[in-house]
Design a protein around this motif. Structure first.
Motif, PDB file in Angstrom:
ATOM      1  N   PHE A  25       0.701  -1.335   0.017  1.00  0.00           N
ATOM      2  CA  PHE A  25       0.158   0.131  -0.111  1.00  0.00           C
ATOM      3  C   PHE A  25       0.713   1.295   0.053  1.00  0.00           C
ATOM      4  N   ARG A  26       2.213   1.224  -0.046  1.00  0.00           N
ATOM      5  CA  ARG A  26       3.082   2.157  -0.091  1.00  0.00           C
ATOM      6  C   ARG A  26       2.874   3.103   1.152  1.00  0.00           C
ATOM      7  N   LEU A  27       2.653   2.460   2.402  1.00  0.00           N
ATOM      8  CA  LEU A  27       2.470   3.210   3.676  1.00  0.00           C
ATOM      9  C   LEU A  27       3.755   3.772   4.001  1.00  0.00           C
ATOM     10  N   PRO A  28       3.839   5.201   4.538  1.00  0.00           N
ATOM     11  CA  PRO A  28       4.913   5.532   5.203  1.00  0.00           C
ATOM     12  C   PRO A  28       5.267   4.866   6.359  1.00  0.00           C
ATOM     13  N   VAL A  29       6.643   4.670   6.653  1.00  0.00           N
ATOM     14  CA  VAL A  29       7.194   4.194   7.898  1.00  0.00           C
ATOM     15  C   VAL A  29       7.873   5.215   8.766  1.00  0.00           C
ATOM     16  N   SER A  30       7.964   4.899   9.991  1.00  0.00           N
ATOM     17  CA  SER A  30       8.819   5.875  10.914  1.00  0.00           C
ATOM     18  C   SER A  30      10.186   5.055  11.183  1.00  0.00           C
ATOM     19  N   GLU A  31      11.053   5.507  10.252  1.00  0.00           N
ATOM     20  CA  GLU A  31      12.408   5.254  10.589  1.00  0.00           C
ATOM     21  C   GLU A  31      13.162   5.433  11.551  1.00  0.00           C
ATOM     22  N   GLY A  32      14.188   4.740  12.347  1.00  0.00           N
ATOM     23  CA  GLY A  32      14.683   5.240  13.349  1.00  0.00           C
ATOM     24  C   GLY A  32      15.238   4.051  14.288  1.00  0.00           C
ATOM     25  N   PRO A  33      15.925   4.337  15.279  1.00  0.00           N
ATOM     26  CA  PRO A  33      16.284   2.986  16.105  1.00  0.00           C
ATOM     27  C   PRO A  33      14.948   2.282  16.646  1.00  0.00           C
ATOM     28  N   ALA A  34      15.135   1.087  16.685  1.00  0.00           N
ATOM     29  CA  ALA A  34      14.086   0.137  17.186  1.00  0.00           C
ATOM     30  C   ALA A  34      13.692   0.416  18.866  1.00  0.00           C
ATOM     31  N   SER A  35      14.729   1.038  19.444  1.00  0.00           N
ATOM     32  CA  SER A  35      14.657   1.178  20.819  1.00  0.00           C
ATOM     33  C   SER A  35      13.733   2.356  21.442  1.00  0.00           C
ATOM     34  N   ARG A  36      13.416   3.123  20.106  1.00  0.00           N
ATOM     35  CA  ARG A  36      12.549   4.457  20.409  1.00  0.00           C
ATOM     36  C   ARG A  36      11.060   3.801  21.097  1.00  0.00           C
ATOM     37  N   PRO A  37      10.640   4.725  21.828  1.00  0.00           N
ATOM     38  CA  PRO A  37       9.347   4.278  22.783  1.00  0.00           C
ATOM     39  C   PRO A  37       7.939   4.530  21.718  1.00  0.00           C
ATOM     40  N   GLY A  38       7.157   3.901  22.065  1.00  0.00           N
ATOM     41  CA  GLY A  38       5.827   4.033  21.288  1.00  0.00           C
ATOM     42  C   GLY A  38       4.854   3.393  22.262  1.00  0.00           C
ATOM     43  N   VAL A  39       3.471   3.918  21.869  1.00  0.00           N
ATOM     44  CA  VAL A  39       2.372   3.449  22.913  1.00  0.00           C
ATOM     45  C   VAL A  39       1.182   3.090  21.942  1.00  0.00           C
ATOM     46  N   VAL A  40       0.692   2.191  22.374  1.00  0.00           N
ATOM     47  CA  VAL A  40      -0.639   1.759  21.652  1.00  0.00           C
ATOM     48  C   VAL A  40      -1.555   1.829  22.823  1.00  0.00           C
ATOM     49  N   LEU A  41      -2.424   2.821  22.803  1.00  0.00           N
ATOM     50  CA  LEU A  41      -3.402   3.315  23.543  1.00  0.00           C
ATOM     51  C   LEU A  41      -4.745   2.710  23.169  1.00  0.00           C
ATOM     52  N   ILE A  42      -5.492   1.955  23.897  1.00  0.00           N
ATOM     53  CA  ILE A  42      -6.627   1.336  23.746  1.00  0.00           C
ATOM     54  C   ILE A  42      -7.868   1.831  24.609  1.00  0.00           C
ATOM     55  N   GLN A  43      -8.742   2.015  23.974  1.00  0.00           N
ATOM     56  CA  GLN A  43      -9.970   2.620  24.702  1.00  0.00           C
ATOM     57  C   GLN A  43     -11.132   1.701  24.873  1.00  0.00           C
ATOM     58  N   VAL A  44     -11.565   1.138  25.911  1.00  0.00           N
ATOM     59  CA  VAL A  44     -12.597   0.388  25.998  1.00  0.00           C
ATOM     60  C   VAL A  44     -13.986   1.402  26.270  1.00  0.00           C
ATOM     61  N   ASP A  45     -14.708   1.732  25.282  1.00  0.00           N
ATOM     62  CA  ASP A  45     -15.688   2.599  25.306  1.00  0.00           C
ATOM     63  C   ASP A  45     -16.847   2.010  26.521  1.00  0.00           C
ATOM     64  N   GLY A  46     -17.013   3.066  27.392  1.00  0.00           N
ATOM     65  CA  GLY A  46     -18.132   3.120  28.355  1.00  0.00           C
ATOM     66  C   GLY A  46     -18.051   1.898  29.334  1.00  0.00           C
TER      67      GLY A  46
END
Length: 542
Positions: A25-46
Motif C-alpha cells: 500500500f506504499r504506506l510511510p514508515v517511521s524510520e529510526g532506532p528500534a529502541s524508540r518508545p511507542g504507545v498503543v493506547l486502547i480505549q474500552v468505550d463506556g
C-alpha cells in the motif's frame, strides 16, 4: 546468540504480512532506532471500573487479568470529568481541555443549530476549537481508529471526520486489495464466523426485546448495527492497528465501541453487554502480541476507559410526551415566550455509530434522523437532550427570575431530577423536587458526601453550566437518592454525575510515568501527561 536473534527477527519481519501490506500500500514508515518508545493506547468505550472488576472476577477478560498478574500492570481508578461522555473525555486526553462540550448534544452558538457529536461537521467544528488551545495534539504523527476526534493523528480511520478506512486503503489498486484480503484470510474467516454467531445472538435478543414491548423497527435496526460495531468494526481496527505497529507509528489509538453500544441498549451489567468484553479482551491480546515483535519501536500497550454507564429509566416513562412536552408546558406559563418547543431525536446513539464504517449503503440505512422543521414565523424553545444531561434554550433572552421559574417548575412539577442555572460568574443554583442548592458549597448535599470524585465533580459541573454553548437551563438526570433517568430512549446511559458514569479506569505498566498527585485516582489529563512523557514530548504545541 545476538546474531542468531537478529537473524530470527529479520526472518520474522520478512514473513510478517503487515510488513508486506505496508509495502504494497506504499504506506510511510517511521524510520529510526528500534529502541524508540511507542504507545498503543486502547480505549474500552463506556466500561466503568466496577464493571471491569466484575468482568475480571467472572473470567470474561482473561488477558487483562494476565496483564495484572504476570506482566507488571496496575489498575488505576480514574475520573471521567463532566460530561461523562466520549467527546469531553477525548478532548481532555487528546488536547488537555476539560469540559470541552456541555453535553453530547447541544446548540452551537456560532451556527445556532443543535448538533450531536457523532455528526462529522459537529465533531470537526469542535476539534478545530480544541486545536486553538495551544496544547500539543496527543496523536500527532500517529493513527486514530473509531474515535470522536482525530487527536491530530496523521491517519484517522472510522472517525466522524473520516468515515471508513483512511485514504491509503480507499484509493488502493485492486491488486493491493486482493493481496490484502488473501493475506488476512484467517482474520476475515474469523470475522465471518463471529458475524454469524453474533447475528444469531442478535436475533435472540431481538425476539427478547419484542417480547418485552420494545419498538419493532428499532429492534430490527439494532441487529445489523450491533453485529457491525461489535465484530466488524472491532476486527478492522485490529487489522489496521497491527499494520501501524509494524510501520512504527509513535502512537496508535484504538477505540473499541462494542461494550458501550450494547450497554446503551440493554444496560451496562447485561449479559449481552458483557458478552462483547470477551471479544475486546482477545483483540487487546492480539495487539499486545503484535507489539512484542514490532521491528521499529519498543511499544507499551495502555488500556483505559473514557467513562462508565449506569442503568437508567427513560424520562418519557415519567412524563407523557417526553422532555419536550414538559418544557413546552413550563414555557407556556411565561408571558411573551412561545409555548412550542422542539427537541433532538430522543432515540440515543444506538445504530448511529455504525455509520463510521463509511459507504453509501451504511449512510442510507442508518441515516441520522433530522430535526423537525421549525414552524415558519414562530420562535420556539429548543431542547437538546441525548442522555442524562440536557440543555434548554429559550427563544428570547430570559431574565433571572424567568430562568429560575423554568428551572424550578421542571424540577418540581415535571420530575426532572436536577435543574441548574448559572446565576452569575460565581454561583450555580440547582433545584430538585424538594430542595434548592448553591454551588460551590453544597455538592455533598446534592450528590452525597461519599461520591468518590465530589470535589472535582463540583468544579466540572460549574464549568459545564458556564460553557458558552450551555443552555439557559441545564437538566441533570440524577441526584443523591434518586433513580437515574435519561432523556433518550436507552437502557444504559452516561454523561451525568453518578459514581458509575464518572468512575472509569486505566490499566498501565507499573513504570508508566504518571504525574505526582495528592488524590488516590487519576483523570484523563494525568494519562495525557504520562503518554507525552513516555514519547518524550511536551504539553504544548511546538
Amino acid at each position: 546468540m545476538a546474531r542468531i536473534n537478529t537473524l530470527l527477527r529479520g526472518i520474522r519481519r520478512y514473513l510478517n504480512r503487515s510488513h508486506w501490506l505496508t509495502r504494497l500500500f506504499r504506506l510511510p514508515v517511521s524510520e529510526g532506532p528500534a529502541s524508540r518508545p511507542g504507545v498503543v493506547l486502547i480505549q474500552v468505550d463506556g466500561l466503568s471500573e466496577p464493571q471491569l472488576r466484575q468482568a475480571l472476577k467472572k473470567g470474561e477478560m482473561p488477558f487483562l487479568r494476565r496483564l495484572l498478574r504476570r506482566e507488571q500492570y496496575r489498575l488505576h481508578s480514574q475520573y471521567s470529568g463532566l460530561p461523562a461522555a466520549t467527546p469531553a473525555a477525548q478532548a481532555e486526553l487528546f488536547y488537555g481541555v476539560k469540559t470541552a462540550v456541555p453535553a453530547f448534544s447541544f446548540r452551537d452558538q456560532e451556527s445556532g443549530k443543535i448538533i450531536r457529536m457523532y455528526e462529522p461537521d459537529a465533531a470537526s467544528r469542535v476539534e478545530s476549537r480544541l486545536r486553538q488551545s495551544g496544547n500539543a495534539a496527543l496523536l500527532a504523527g500517529g493513527s486514530a481508529y473509531a474515535d470522536n476526534f482525530t487527536g491530530g493523528a496523521a491517519e484517522a480511520h472510522f472517525c466522524p471526520a473520516s468515515l471508513g478506512w483512511g485514504p491509503a486503503l480507499r484509493t488502493a489498486n485492486p491488486l493491493a486489495l486482493l493481496v490484502f484480503l488473501i493475506s488476512n484470510f484467517y482474520s476475515f474467516l474469523r470475522i465471518g464466523v463471529l458475524l454469524g454467531l453474533e447475528l444469531l445472538l442478535a436475533l435472540m435478543d431481538f425476539m427478547r426485546g419484542i417480547s418485552h414491548g420494545h419498538d419493532f423497527i428499532k429492534e430490527l435496526k439494532f441487529i445489523p448495527a450491533r453485529v457491525a460495531i461489535s465484530i466488524l468494526l472491532r476486527e478492522l481496527c485490529v487489522i489496521g492497528g497491527k499494520i501501524d505497529i509494524n510501520r512504527g507509528l509513535p502512537i496508535i489509538h484504538i477505540n473499541f465501541l462494542g461494550y458501550d453500544e450494547q450497554a446503551h441498549r440493554r444496560g451496562p451489567d447485561s449479559l449481552f453487554a458483557h458478552w462483547t468484553l470477551k471479544g475486546i479482551d482477545d483483540a487487546i491480546a492480539r495487539l499486545w502480541r503484535a507489539t512484542r515483535h514490532a521491528p521499529r519501536r519498543r511499544y507499551q500497550v495502555w488500556v483505559y476507559s473514557d467513562h462508565g454507564q449506569h442503568a437508567a429509566l427513560p424520562y418519557k416513562y415519567l412524563q407523557e410526551g417526553g422532555i419536550e412536552t414538559a418544557v413546552a408546558e413550563v414555557f407556556s406559563r411565561l408571558q411573551s415566550v412561545s409555548t412550542r418547543s422542539r427537541a433532538t431525536s430522543p432515540n440515543g446513539i444506538q445504530t448511529q455509530r455504525v455509520r463510521l464504517l463509511g459507504g453509501h449503503r451504511f449512510q442510507r440505512l442508518f441515516a441520522v434522523a433530522g430535526l423537525a422543521a421549525e414552524p415558519e414565523g414562530e420562535e420556539t424553545a429548543q431542547v437538546a437532550a441525548l442522555g442524562p444531561v440536557g440543555q434548554v434554550y429559550a427563544p428570547d433572552k430570559l431574565d433571572i427570575d424567568q430562568r429560575r421559574q423554568v428551572a424550578r417548575d421542571l424540577a418540581r412539577r415535571h420530575q426532572v431530577p436536577v435543574t441548574l442555572i448559572a446565576e452569575d460568574s460565581q454561583r450555580i443554583h440547582a433545584w430538585t423536587a424538594t430542595a434548592e442548592f448553591t454551588l460551590p458549597g453544597q455538592a455533598a448535599e446534592l450528590f452525597g458526601a461519599d461520591h468518590p470524585f465530589l470535589g472535582e465533580l463540583e468544579q466540572d459541573l460549574i464549568s459545564l453550566c458556564r460553557h458558552p454553548d450551555a443552555g439557559d437551563v441545564i437538566l441533570l438526570g440524577w441526584h443523591q437518592g434518586a433513580t437515574p433517568i435519561t432523556f433518550a430512549t436507552e437502557g444504559g446511559s452516561h454523561a451525568g454525575a453518578t459514581p458509575d458514569e464518572t468512575h472509569c479506569f486505566s490499566l498501565l505498566p507499573r513504570d508508566a510515568p504518571l504525574p505526582a498527585r495528592s488524590r488516590d485516582y487519576i483523570r484523563l489529563d494525568d494519562l495525557r501527561t504520562a503518554v507525552l512523557q513516555r514519547l518524550g514530548q511536551t504539553q504544548h504545541s511546538p
